[in-house]
Write a protein that holds these residues in place. Structure first.
Motif, PDB file in Angstrom:
ATOM      1  N   VAL A 385      68.527  41.213  -4.575  1.00 21.38           N
ATOM      2  CA  VAL A 385      68.976  40.482  -5.767  1.00 21.38           C
ATOM      3  C   VAL A 385      70.343  39.854  -5.559  1.00 21.38           C
ATOM      4  N   GLY A 386      70.591  38.757  -6.256  1.00 21.34           N
ATOM      5  CA  GLY A 386      71.937  38.216  -6.356  1.00 21.34           C
ATOM      6  C   GLY A 386      72.120  36.866  -5.716  1.00 21.34           C
ATOM      7  N   GLU A 387      71.326  36.547  -4.714  1.00 21.82           N
ATOM      8  CA  GLU A 387      71.453  35.271  -4.009  1.00 21.82           C
ATOM      9  C   GLU A 387      70.194  35.108  -3.176  1.00 21.82           C
ATOM     10  N   PRO A 388      69.977  33.908  -2.677  1.00 21.82           N
ATOM     11  CA  PRO A 388      68.804  33.728  -1.820  1.00 21.82           C
ATOM     12  C   PRO A 388      68.916  34.629  -0.589  1.00 21.82           C
ATOM     13  N   ILE A 389      67.818  35.235  -0.191  1.00 24.36           N
ATOM     14  CA  ILE A 389      67.838  36.027   1.047  1.00 24.36           C
ATOM     15  C   ILE A 389      67.228  35.162   2.149  1.00 24.36           C
ATOM     16  N   VAL A 409      60.767  43.404  -2.861  1.00 26.95           N
ATOM     17  CA  VAL A 409      60.743  42.557  -4.046  1.00 26.95           C
ATOM     18  C   VAL A 409      62.046  41.765  -4.111  1.00 26.95           C
ATOM     19  N   ASP A 410      61.919  40.447  -3.929  1.00 33.81           N
ATOM     20  CA  ASP A 410      63.073  39.541  -3.988  1.00 33.81           C
ATOM     21  C   ASP A 410      63.135  39.045  -5.427  1.00 33.81           C
ATOM     22  N   THR A 411      64.088  39.591  -6.189  1.00 37.90           N
ATOM     23  CA  THR A 411      64.097  39.408  -7.641  1.00 37.90           C
ATOM     24  C   THR A 411      65.105  38.344  -8.051  1.00 37.90           C
ATOM     25  N   TRP A 412      64.605  37.259  -8.600  1.00 40.77           N
ATOM     26  CA  TRP A 412      65.516  36.213  -9.083  1.00 40.77           C
ATOM     27  C   TRP A 412      65.739  36.366 -10.588  1.00 40.77           C
ATOM     28  N   TRP A 413      66.993  36.378 -10.967  1.00 43.64           N
ATOM     29  CA  TRP A 413      67.353  36.397 -12.392  1.00 43.64           C
ATOM     30  C   TRP A 413      68.835  36.143 -12.530  1.00 43.64           C
ATOM     31  N   GLN A 414      69.365  36.259 -13.735  1.00 45.27           N
ATOM     32  CA  GLN A 414      70.753  35.893 -14.024  1.00 45.27           C
ATOM     33  C   GLN A 414      71.309  36.784 -15.132  1.00 45.27           C
ATOM     34  N   THR A 415      72.624  36.812 -15.243  1.00 44.07           N
ATOM     35  CA  THR A 415      73.254  37.520 -16.356  1.00 44.07           C
ATOM     36  C   THR A 415      72.624  37.059 -17.673  1.00 44.07           C
ATOM     37  N   GLU A 416      72.382  35.780 -17.760  1.00 43.65           N
ATOM     38  CA  GLU A 416      71.856  35.182 -18.989  1.00 43.65           C
ATOM     39  C   GLU A 416      70.427  35.623 -19.299  1.00 43.65           C
ATOM     40  N   GLY A 498      70.693  26.327 -13.942  1.00 42.87           N
ATOM     41  CA  GLY A 498      71.801  26.019 -13.031  1.00 42.87           C
ATOM     42  C   GLY A 498      71.420  26.171 -11.571  1.00 42.87           C
ATOM     43  N   ASP A 499      70.168  26.558 -11.307  1.00 40.50           N
ATOM     44  CA  ASP A 499      69.718  26.729  -9.921  1.00 40.50           C
ATOM     45  C   ASP A 499      68.801  25.592  -9.497  1.00 40.50           C
ATOM     46  N   GLY A 500      68.888  25.251  -8.215  1.00 41.87           N
ATOM     47  CA  GLY A 500      67.920  24.372  -7.594  1.00 41.87           C
ATOM     48  C   GLY A 500      66.787  25.214  -7.026  1.00 41.87           C
ATOM     49  N   TRP A 510      61.062  29.099  -4.510  1.00 42.52           N
ATOM     50  CA  TRP A 510      62.096  29.359  -3.504  1.00 42.52           C
ATOM     51  C   TRP A 510      63.415  28.861  -4.079  1.00 42.52           C
ATOM     52  N   ILE A 511      64.272  29.770  -4.495  1.00 43.12           N
ATOM     53  CA  ILE A 511      65.543  29.371  -5.091  1.00 43.12           C
ATOM     54  C   ILE A 511      66.450  28.858  -3.970  1.00 43.12           C
ATOM     55  N   THR A 512      67.040  27.678  -4.187  1.00 47.24           N
ATOM     56  CA  THR A 512      67.881  27.121  -3.126  1.00 47.24           C
ATOM     57  C   THR A 512      69.366  27.309  -3.403  1.00 47.24           C
ATOM     58  N   GLY A 513      69.719  27.791  -4.586  1.00 51.15           N
ATOM     59  CA  GLY A 513      71.136  28.037  -4.896  1.00 51.15           C
ATOM     60  C   GLY A 513      71.608  27.201  -6.063  1.00 51.15           C
ATOM     61  N   ARG A 514      72.848  27.410  -6.453  1.00 50.63           N
ATOM     62  CA  ARG A 514      73.384  26.765  -7.640  1.00 50.63           C
ATOM     63  C   ARG A 514      73.524  25.261  -7.418  1.00 50.63           C
ATOM     64  N   VAL A 515      73.233  24.517  -8.461  1.00 50.12           N
ATOM     65  CA  VAL A 515      73.433  23.074  -8.395  1.00 50.12           C
ATOM     66  C   VAL A 515      74.635  22.660  -9.235  1.00 50.12           C
ATOM     67  N   ILE A 519      80.104  29.117  -7.575  1.00 53.33           N
ATOM     68  CA  ILE A 519      79.953  29.561  -6.186  1.00 53.33           C
ATOM     69  C   ILE A 519      79.430  30.986  -6.223  1.00 53.33           C
ATOM     70  N   ASN A 520      78.478  31.285  -5.354  1.00 50.63           N
ATOM     71  CA  ASN A 520      77.918  32.634  -5.311  1.00 50.63           C
ATOM     72  C   ASN A 520      78.455  33.337  -4.062  1.00 50.63           C
ATOM     73  N   VAL A 521      79.514  34.106  -4.235  1.00 48.96           N
ATOM     74  CA  VAL A 521      80.177  34.767  -3.117  1.00 48.96           C
ATOM     75  C   VAL A 521      79.730  36.223  -3.079  1.00 48.96           C
ATOM     76  N   HIS A 524      78.379  37.443  -6.145  1.00 51.97           N
ATOM     77  CA  HIS A 524      79.234  37.397  -7.345  1.00 51.97           C
ATOM     78  C   HIS A 524      79.477  35.953  -7.727  1.00 51.97           C
ATOM     79  N   ARG A 525      79.314  35.676  -9.002  1.00 52.81           N
ATOM     80  CA  ARG A 525      79.497  34.304  -9.474  1.00 52.81           C
ATOM     81  C   ARG A 525      80.953  33.999  -9.704  1.00 52.81           C
ATOM     82  N   ILE A 526      81.409  32.907  -9.132  1.00 54.71           N
ATOM     83  CA  ILE A 526      82.790  32.496  -9.331  1.00 54.71           C
ATOM     84  C   ILE A 526      82.794  31.012  -9.671  1.00 54.71           C
TER      85      ILE A 526
HETATM   86  C1  WTA Z   1      71.537  33.742  -7.864  1.00 52.70           C
HETATM   87  C2  WTA Z   1      72.547  38.296 -10.846  1.00 52.70           C
HETATM   88  C3  WTA Z   1      68.122  33.547  -5.085  1.00 52.70           C
HETATM   89  C4  WTA Z   1      71.127  32.485  -8.603  1.00 52.70           C
HETATM   90  C5  WTA Z   1      71.227  38.997 -11.200  1.00 52.70           C
HETATM   91  C6  WTA Z   1      71.425  32.828 -10.045  1.00 52.70           C
HETATM   92  C7  WTA Z   1      69.443  34.481  -6.719  1.00 52.70           C
HETATM   93  C8  WTA Z   1      72.666  33.660  -9.917  1.00 52.70           C
HETATM   94  C9  WTA Z   1      68.617  35.626  -6.755  1.00 52.70           C
HETATM   95  C10 WTA Z   1      72.839  34.630 -11.057  1.00 52.70           C
HETATM   96  C11 WTA Z   1      67.496  35.675  -5.859  1.00 52.70           C
HETATM   97  C12 WTA Z   1      70.205  35.843  -8.224  1.00 52.70           C
HETATM   98  N1  WTA Z   1      67.301  34.613  -5.053  1.00 52.70           N
HETATM   99  N2  WTA Z   1      69.185  33.449  -5.890  1.00 52.70           N
HETATM  100  N3  WTA Z   1      66.689  36.715  -5.792  1.00 52.70           N
HETATM  101  N4  WTA Z   1      69.115  36.448  -7.699  1.00 52.70           N
HETATM  102  N5  WTA Z   1      70.420  34.659  -7.628  1.00 52.70           N
HETATM  103  O1  WTA Z   1      74.405  36.055 -13.200  1.00 52.70           O
HETATM  104  O2  WTA Z   1      71.912  31.410  -8.163  1.00 52.70           O
HETATM  105  O3  WTA Z   1      75.372  37.407 -11.298  1.00 52.70           O
HETATM  106  O4  WTA Z   1      71.644  31.703 -10.857  1.00 52.70           O
HETATM  107  O5  WTA Z   1      72.965  37.538 -11.937  1.00 52.70           O
HETATM  108  O6  WTA Z   1      72.509  34.375  -8.680  1.00 52.70           O
HETATM  109  O7  WTA Z   1      73.919  35.501 -10.815  1.00 52.70           O
HETATM  110  P1  WTA Z   1      74.252  36.642 -11.851  1.00 52.70           P
END
Ligand code: WTA
Length: 647
Positions: A385-389, A409-416, A498-500, A510-515, A519-521, A524-526
């Protein structure tokens, strides 16, 4: 053609959800969401069961998101009280200290219930009422979960602030929501290093806008001597221990706020993402059970910090609402050595392990040795979780960590989003390294082009979600218009992530990252704007522009271009001072990796900084700068390219 790792038949044979069930229930969930979620809501214990399911409109003129809005419940009752009958002695939280020599703690559901009740009573005695905001600034210790649940019990709204944030960041978050009380500790401990939490709170409370804070409760953790300012500062144990171990839970409406969590966006200060009680808890618990194929005897470990949403949904609320054993780790992956994660897995017979790609990449760099020195035989499922793997890290995780035995399990989601929106279900969905695969029940992803046209089939675009799900955030605290403007204006009628994203021929995402300018460091979102404003707050800085660039371990790094005030001289000492200044203003996670002096920044004739160009320079791709003819002064670009860091 991408690799496919088909569902393992042995795994599927015992899984909660198989292919047929996913196909059937996904269809049902989007065909008749009311019926689907009414049924799903029965997984929670309600004081008053909801008769209404959803009342949603993403239309700007008639905007509303409400779920189960005549239902009443309490999140802490769902996480604790209802587990007592059958799971009272089961370990709810399993705490592993930073130092492997410190004994782990097993906190049963019964004990956790009592501790939460005591703190709930203490908070009430200190004047905290339903709806009041409480800031939690704690390390990864059991009290962090206790504090969240105690707030939930009395209907206070918690705002957890990550322990790595600096005093300014704490102050911003305290003042934005006018917190009445802060729960902190003397010090935190990470990788053998002490973090001066109480001192940071003291510094934050000297800043303007923080005078709403009446009380600071201080947990004794390292037993360090800290400054106690009476009567504001109170020792946690002195206040909490004498309290009774029963505490009447507040009856909360499903749409009453549960928590605020600040997160970075494209512009301005971090936003207070607000989640409510019923929909959030339902969604966190349901996704936790389904995505991790939860069983009664699992030992589940999510390595996130409770300061981020992953810690909220998948260390505390989801697992506890499901009666699971959730491991909480105070430390870091490389302390005392690079085997630590795997040692913890062996020590506690962890069956489900959920971490971030940045950790995998950092550990992968150390080779197989530290992994192979451990057994990991207990593992049955891995998560990311957290960024593209990247597929290379995925394969290493699969083959080396999981011995080619455990699905990922590659889980895509957001704080929102409150919980996982796109992810494999391990018994139902074939895996492709690097793809988050398919949507969870009720989630309707779509891709749009820059004009908001829906795109069909295999293609790439901006990721939107076309209808609501129960775990969706409800507002930006104190600024509902900002909520609507940020997420629902770009593509009317849809939630913009906010993601491509790319969708392949099998419909996999396939999440490509923020558009946007996030910045996802290291997961962590910055916000670039936050780092820029920290830089320009330094008296010698006239202007700054910050962009992300690809980084082998962190995913993205921070690259800052700085223009000094006329007459100030560029020097290595000043460069270091500016990096230190950002750490001091925001916190270590926002430290620029590179800082380049920029006598001028590329701007359009109307004065807008062309970040696209700065990104390409940072990426060292000067041949891809594109059209620079619209710049007010195209020559600044040549100079920046020539003096690029490392050039
Ligand atoms: C990215 C973290 C690719 C994405 C849960 C998203 C991901 C942002 C993935 C949210 C994933 C999170 N694959 N990208 N599995 N999971 N992201 O709010 O850009 O800290 O918009 O939530 O992290 O970050 P947040």
């Amino acid at each position: 053609m991408s690799d496919i790792y088909p569902v393992d038949p042995d795994f599927a044979a015992h899984a909660r959800i198989d292919r047929a069930a996913y196909a059937r229930d996904y269809q049902a969930s989007v065909r008749d969401p009311d019926a689907f979620w009414a049924q799903a809501a029965q997984r929670l214990d309600w004081f008053r069961a909801p008769t209404r399911v959803r009342d949603v409109s993403f239309a700007l003129e008639d905007f509303r998101i409400r779920w189960f809005d005549d239902g009443e419940l309490n999140a802490s009752v769902n996480c604790l009280d209802r587990q007592l009958a059958t799971r009272g002695d089961k370990t709810a939280l399993l705490w592993e200290a930073d130092d492997p020599g410190t004994a782990p703690k097993h906190v049963s559901y019964r004990e956790l219930h009592a501790r939460v009740c005591r703190l709930g009573n203490a908070l009430r005695a200190l004047g905290v009422e339903k709806g009041d905001r409480v800031t939690i600034y704690l390390p990864m210790i059991v009290e962090a979960a206790v504090a969240m649940l105690a707030c939930a019990r009395i209907g206070a709204v918690h705002s957890v602030v990550f322990g790595g944030f600096a005093p300014n960041s704490i102050a911003d978050r305290v003042s934005d929501c006018a917190s009445k009380l802060i729960i902190t500790a003397d010090e935190g401990l990470r990788g053998g290093r002490k973090v001066p939490l109480k001192a940071n709170v003291d510094a934050a409370l000297k800043l303007p806008g923080t005078d709403t804070v009446e009380t600071v409760l201080v947990v004794r953790h390292t037993d360090a001597t800290v400054d106690m300012q009476m009567p504001r500062d109170r020792w946690y144990d002195a206040v909490v221990d004498p309290q009774p171990a029963e505490c009447e839970p507040e009856r909360m409406n499903a749409e009453d706020p549960l928590f605020i969590l600040y997160t970075s966006g494209s512009t301005g200060k971090p936003k207070g993402v607000l989640h409510t009680t019923g929909g959030y808890l339902l969604y966190a618990s349901y996704t936790h059970e389904a995505v991790f194929d939860l069983r009664e005897d699992d030992v589940y470990w999510c390595t996130a910090d409770v300061g981020w949403v992953t810690g909220h949904s998948y260390i505390v609320y989801g697992p506890l609402a499901n009666g699971a054993t959730s491991l909480m780790f105070e430390g870091v992956p490389n302390y005392p050595d690079f085997s630590r994660f795997w040692q913890v897995i062996d020590r506690h017979k962890v069956t489900i392990f959920y971490t971030a790609p940045t950790a995998i990449r950092a550990l992968m760099r150390e080779g197989e040795g530290p992994v192979k020195a451990t057994s990991r035989a207990s593992l049955r499922l891995l998560g990311s979780v957290g960024e593209p793997i990247n597929p290379e890290a995925w394969r290493w995780y699969y083959e080396v960590v999981g011995d080619s035995r455990c699905p990922i399990v590659d889980t895509w989601w957001q704080t929102e989003t409150g919980g996982i929106l796109i992810s494999p279900l391990p018994g139902a969905i074939d895996l492709k390294p690097g793809s988050a695969t398919l949507p969870f029940y009720g989630v309707q992803p779509a891709l749009v082009d820059a004009n908001g046209q829906l795109l069909e089939g295999a293609t790439e675009g901006n990721l939107v979600i076309t209808d609501s799900w129960p775990g969706q955030m409800r507002t930006v605290y104190g600024d509902h218009q900002r909520f609507i403007d940020t997420y629902f204006k770009a593509y009317p009628g849809m939630y913009f992530t906010g993601d491509g994203c790319r969708r392949d021929e099998d419909g996999y995402y396939w999440i490509t990252g923020r558009v946007d300018d996030v910045i996802n460091v290291s997961g962590h979102r910055i916000g670039t704007a936050e780092v820029e404003s920290a830089l320009v707050s330094h008296p010698k800085v006239a202007e700054a522009a910050v962009v992300g660039f690809p980084h082998d371990i962190k995913g993205q790094g921070i690259y800052a271009y700085v223009t000094l005030v006329a007459g100030e001289a560029e020097s290595d000492a000043l460069l270091k001072e500016l990096v230190a200044h950002v750490r001091k203003e925001i916190g270590p996670i926002a430290s620029p990796d590179f800082l380049q002096w920029a006598p001028g920044l590329p701007k359009t004739r109307s004065g807008k900084i062309m970040r696209r160009i700065l990104r390409k320079i940072a990426e060292n791709a000067p041949d891809q700068l594109g059209d620079t003819s619209t710049l007010a002064d195209p020559s600044v670009v040549d100079s920046l390219v020539k003096h690029r860091h490392g050039a």
